[in-house]
Design a protein around this motif. Structure first.
Motif, PDB file in Angstrom:
ATOM      1  N   SER A 139       4.007   6.664  -1.735  1.00  0.00           N
ATOM      2  CA  SER A 139       2.854   7.518  -1.992  1.00  0.00           C
ATOM      3  C   SER A 139       3.298   8.968  -2.177  1.00  0.00           C
ATOM      4  O   SER A 139       4.251   9.415  -1.545  1.00  0.00           O
ATOM      5  N   ARG A 140       2.574   9.685  -3.006  1.00  0.00           N
ATOM      6  CA  ARG A 140       2.898  11.094  -3.242  1.00  0.00           C
ATOM      7  C   ARG A 140       2.117  11.960  -2.259  1.00  0.00           C
ATOM      8  O   ARG A 140       1.011  12.410  -2.535  1.00  0.00           O
ATOM      9  N   ASP A 192      -1.393   5.909  -7.552  1.00  0.00           N
ATOM     10  CA  ASP A 192      -0.065   5.584  -7.025  1.00  0.00           C
ATOM     11  C   ASP A 192       0.226   4.090  -6.962  1.00  0.00           C
ATOM     12  O   ASP A 192       1.373   3.674  -7.135  1.00  0.00           O
ATOM     13  N   HIS A 193      -0.811   3.275  -6.690  1.00  0.00           N
ATOM     14  CA  HIS A 193      -0.569   1.855  -6.410  1.00  0.00           C
ATOM     15  C   HIS A 193      -1.423   0.894  -7.237  1.00  0.00           C
ATOM     16  O   HIS A 193      -1.327  -0.319  -7.029  1.00  0.00           O
TER      17      HIS A 193
END
Length: 255
Positions: A139-140, A192-193
């Motif tokens: 994750s950012r 992100d996912h």
């Protein structure tokens, strides 16, 4: 201590604590945490302090009605995300949320109807949420993530409690359900996912809505009959009890 100082202390404390807790678990549990009345509870508390229990009680009916808007928001985002990028999904879900909120402003649903109605919406939302495997990855995270959430949440509480006398108790209640935190979590999970992660956040939100419903049901029944400390204390205990049960269900479903 005056009410403004209380807002500036309590709101960041509640929001920051919940955000730190949410970072330790996956997207579904993060959604479950923000399903709690983290902004709507403090808003109603400050409304009761500033404008009295009757005003707060009227706003609670608006808050409860707004639960249907949250379910429609979650379903709309989740299904749009299966085919489109987050920009389209968020635009569509906010539009549906706004249209339902505008409609709810035109009607008054009594407590004995709105509670089973939100329950029905929530069970239907959980049943019809899309399924999919998570695309796990890094994750950012940003060091500014939680401070920004605290700033947004506290500003929202200050704004809404400030304009409440001008827009009325019902609209104030409806607007407290604007999905600030879940939108942030959902968009980042989607980016992100993938869409399945966004759906996991929103499914967690729906599990968290059971505690939201328990909190405001108890508060609505007690706020005009006892002190604020007793009514909010019992409402919080109810929410925690329900939230524990919903976490068990969430863990059982998602591991």
């Amino acid at each position: 201590m005056n009410i403004l100082a209380l807002k500036l202390i309590l709101a960041p404390l509640i929001i920051g604590s919940a955000s730190l807790a949410g970072r330790r678990w996956g997207p579904a549990v993060s959604g479950w945490i923000v399903g709690m009345p983290l902004t709507s509870g403090p808003v109603v508390f400050f409304l009761a302090l500033s404008h009295g229990a009757v005003f707060a009680e009227n706003s609670i009916l608006g808050v409860l009605s707004g639960g249907t808007s949250l379910v429609l928001y979650a379903l709309t985002y989740s299904w749009l995300a299966t085919r489109f990028r987050w920009q389209v999904a968020i635009a569509g879900s906010i539009l549906v949320f706004s249209l339902n909120t505008l409609y709810l402003q035109t009607i008054i649903i009594p407590l004995y109807i709105v509670v089973p109605l939100v329950l029905l919406f929530n069970f239907a939302g959980l049943k019809f949420m899309p399924q999919g495997a998570l695309e796990m990855g890094e994750s950012r995270k940003s060091q500014w993530d939680i401070p920004v959430r605290i700033l947004i949440g506290t500003s929202f509480i200050l704004l809404l409690t400030g304009i409440a006398p001008y827009i009325g108790s019902r609209l104030t209640g409806l607007l407290t359900t604007i999905p600030l935190y879940v939108t942030i979590l959902t968009v980042f999970a989607h980016r992100d996912h993938g869409s399945a992660a966004a759906a996991h956040v929103l499914r967690g939100l729906l599990y968290g809505l059971f505690a939201f419903l328990g909190f405001f049901l108890v508060l609505s029944l007690l706020i005009e009959k006892t002190s604020l400390g007793v009514s909010f204390g019992l409402a919080a205990l109810t929410a925690l009890a329900v939230q524990g049960s919903s976490l068990f269900m969430l863990r059982k479903v998602h591991g």
